[in-house]
Write a protein that holds these residues in place. Structure first.
Motif, PDB file in Angstrom:
ATOM      1  N   TYR A 161       0.848  -1.187   0.000  1.00 37.00           N
ATOM      2  CA  TYR A 161       0.000   0.000   0.000  1.00 37.00           C
ATOM      3  C   TYR A 161       0.883   1.236   0.000  1.00 37.00           C
ATOM      4  CZ  TYR A 161      -3.914   3.077   1.179  1.00 37.00           C
ATOM      5  OH  TYR A 161      -4.871   4.070   1.161  1.00 37.00           O
TER       6      TYR A 161
ATOM      7  N   LYS B 156       0.466   8.592   1.165  1.00 35.46           N
ATOM      8  CA  LYS B 156       0.886   9.957   0.837  1.00 35.46           C
ATOM      9  C   LYS B 156       2.286  10.288   1.351  1.00 35.46           C
ATOM     10  CE  LYS B 156      -2.695  11.523  -1.448  1.00 35.46           C
ATOM     11  NZ  LYS B 156      -3.634  12.519  -0.923  1.00 35.46           N
TER      12      LYS B 156
ATOM     13  N   LYS C 261      -4.046   0.505  -7.851  1.00 36.24           N
ATOM     14  CA  LYS C 261      -5.136   1.337  -7.333  1.00 36.24           C
ATOM     15  C   LYS C 261      -4.676   2.764  -7.031  1.00 36.24           C
ATOM     16  CE  LYS C 261      -8.044  -2.106  -7.295  1.00 36.24           C
ATOM     17  NZ  LYS C 261      -9.180  -2.146  -8.264  1.00 36.24           N
ATOM     18  N   ALA C 262      -3.416   3.071  -7.333  1.00 36.39           N
ATOM     19  CA  ALA C 262      -2.846   4.365  -6.962  1.00 36.39           C
ATOM     20  C   ALA C 262      -2.670   5.281  -8.167  1.00 36.39           C
ATOM     21  CB  ALA C 262      -1.504   4.159  -6.269  1.00 36.39           C
TER      22      ALA C 262
ATOM     23  N   VAL D   6       0.059   8.212  -9.193  1.00 38.91           N
ATOM     24  CA  VAL D   6       1.379   8.660  -8.737  1.00 38.91           C
ATOM     25  C   VAL D   6       1.946   9.706  -9.688  1.00 38.91           C
ATOM     26  CG1 VAL D   6       1.789   6.391  -7.717  1.00 38.91           C
ATOM     27  CG2 VAL D   6       2.697   6.882  -9.998  1.00 38.91           C
TER      28      VAL D   6
ATOM     29  N   ILE E 242       2.458  10.528  -4.184  1.00 41.69           N
ATOM     30  CA  ILE E 242       1.243   9.729  -4.301  1.00 41.69           C
ATOM     31  C   ILE E 242       0.035  10.665  -4.270  1.00 41.69           C
ATOM     32  CG2 ILE E 242      -0.009   7.745  -3.428  1.00 41.69           C
ATOM     33  CD1 ILE E 242       3.003   7.290  -4.292  1.00 41.69           C
TER      34      ILE E 242
ATOM     35  N   GLU F  71      -3.108   9.712  -5.268  1.00 40.82           N
ATOM     36  CA  GLU F  71      -4.199   8.902  -4.725  1.00 40.82           C
ATOM     37  C   GLU F  71      -3.596   7.618  -4.176  1.00 40.82           C
ATOM     38  OE1 GLU F  71      -7.197   8.226  -7.676  1.00 40.82           O
ATOM     39  OE2 GLU F  71      -7.539  10.370  -8.037  1.00 40.82           O
ATOM     40  N   GLU F  72      -3.810   7.370  -2.902  1.00 39.42           N
ATOM     41  CA  GLU F  72      -3.245   6.185  -2.264  1.00 39.42           C
ATOM     42  C   GLU F  72      -3.895   4.903  -2.780  1.00 39.42           C
ATOM     43  OE1 GLU F  72      -3.747   6.636   1.917  1.00 39.42           O
ATOM     44  OE2 GLU F  72      -2.308   8.284   2.088  1.00 39.42           O
ATOM     45  N   GLY F  73      -3.183   3.798  -2.630  1.00 44.74           N
ATOM     46  CA  GLY F  73      -3.769   2.525  -3.012  1.00 44.74           C
ATOM     47  C   GLY F  73      -2.756   1.405  -3.066  1.00 44.74           C
TER      48      GLY F  73
END
Length: 212
Positions: free
Chosen positions: A35, A38, A108-109, A111, A148, A150-152
Motif C-alpha cells: 500500500y 501519501k 489502485k494508486a 502517482v 502519491i 491517490e493512495e492505493g
C-alpha cells in the motif's frame, strides 16, 4: 512499464563511524501487494524522516534493466530485487522517456514522478564501499521518487498507464544529471524550478543556480 517486484524493509542496525544507526535500505521482495500512501509505503521502514519519506519521497522506484550493469561491477554481492532501496522494481523503465511531473495510474494508486535520488553513505555501506556513490552518479540512472496523488495498493505485474505529461519537461535521466553536474543547463533548470513535482526548498536551491 511494469512492476516486477514490490519491496519492503525491516529496520536494520548498522555501525557507522562508531555509532549505531537504523536504516531501511535493506529492502526485500514481498509476496503480496503493498500500500503506497501519501508519505510512505505501509509497513516499510523509514528510519530517517528528515531525508526519506514525505509527500515528495513517498515511494522510490528503480529500473530492473539497470541491475545487469551493477551486477557486473559487484558480482560477489547477494543480489535480489530491492538492492538499491527501492520499493518498486520496474521493468521497461526508460529514464530518458519518463519525465518529471508525469502522472501515472498504477494498480489502485495515482502517482507523480517527483524527486531525484541523491545517494548517501548507507548505499555505500550496503555495497561495501563508498566508491559506489561516485559510480552511481557517473552512471546517471538513479531511478525516481514518486509522490502519491491517490493512495492505493500496487502489486507485481501492475502496469503504469500515463495520465498526464507536463508541456515543458525534463526526463528523469536528464534531471539526475542536471542535479549532479557542475555546469548546469540553464533551460533545464528553468523547467525544474517551475515544476510542482519538486518541493519548494529544492526549487529555491536550484533557482540559485540560474544566471541573470
Amino acid at each position: 512499464m511494469k512492476i516486477i517486484s514490490t519491496n519492503l524493509a525491516n529496520p536494520t542496525t548498522i555501525i557507522w563511524n562508531g555509532k549505531e544507526e537504523t536504516t531501511g535500505i535493506y529492502k526485500k521482495p514481498t509476496d503480496r501487494p503493498i500500500y503506497i500512501g501519501k508519505t510512505d509505503v505501509k509497513n516499510d521502514e523509514v528510519s530517517d524522516r528528515e531525508h526519506h519519506g514525505g509527500f515528495y519521497k513517498a515511494c522510490y522506484m528503480f529500473s530492473a534493466e539497470q541491475y545487469s550493469y551493477w551486477k557486473n561491477l559487484y558480482p560477489n554481492l547477494d543480489w535480489n530485487w530491492g538492492m538499491f532501496g527501492e520499493n518498486l522494481t520496474v521493468s521497461e523503465f526508460d529514464e530518458t522517456q519518463v519525465y518529471l511531473g508525469d502522472i501515472y495510474k498504477v494498480g489502485k494508486a495515482l502517482v507523480q514522478v517527483s524527486q531525484y535520488r541523491e545517494p548517501c553513505y548507507k548505499l555505500g555501506y550496503k555495497f561495501g564501499t563508498q566508491t559506489v556513490l561516485k559510480q552511481f552518479i557517473e552512471h546517471g540512472f538513479g531511478g525516481t521518487y514518486l509522490s502519491i496523488l491517490e493512495e492505493g495498493y500496487v502489486n507485481v505485474n501492475d502496469t503504469f498507464v500515463l495520465v498526464k505529461r507536463p508541456e515543458h519537461r525534463i526526463s528523469v535521466a536528464n534531471l539526475f544529471r542536471l542535479i549532479h553536474s557542475k555546469d548546469k543547463d540553464q533551460d533545464l533548470l528553468k523547467i525544474v524550478v517551475n515544476s510542482e513535482a519538486i518541493p519548494p526548498k529544492k526549487q529555491a536551491l536550484l533557482r540559485s543556480y540560474i544566471k541573470d
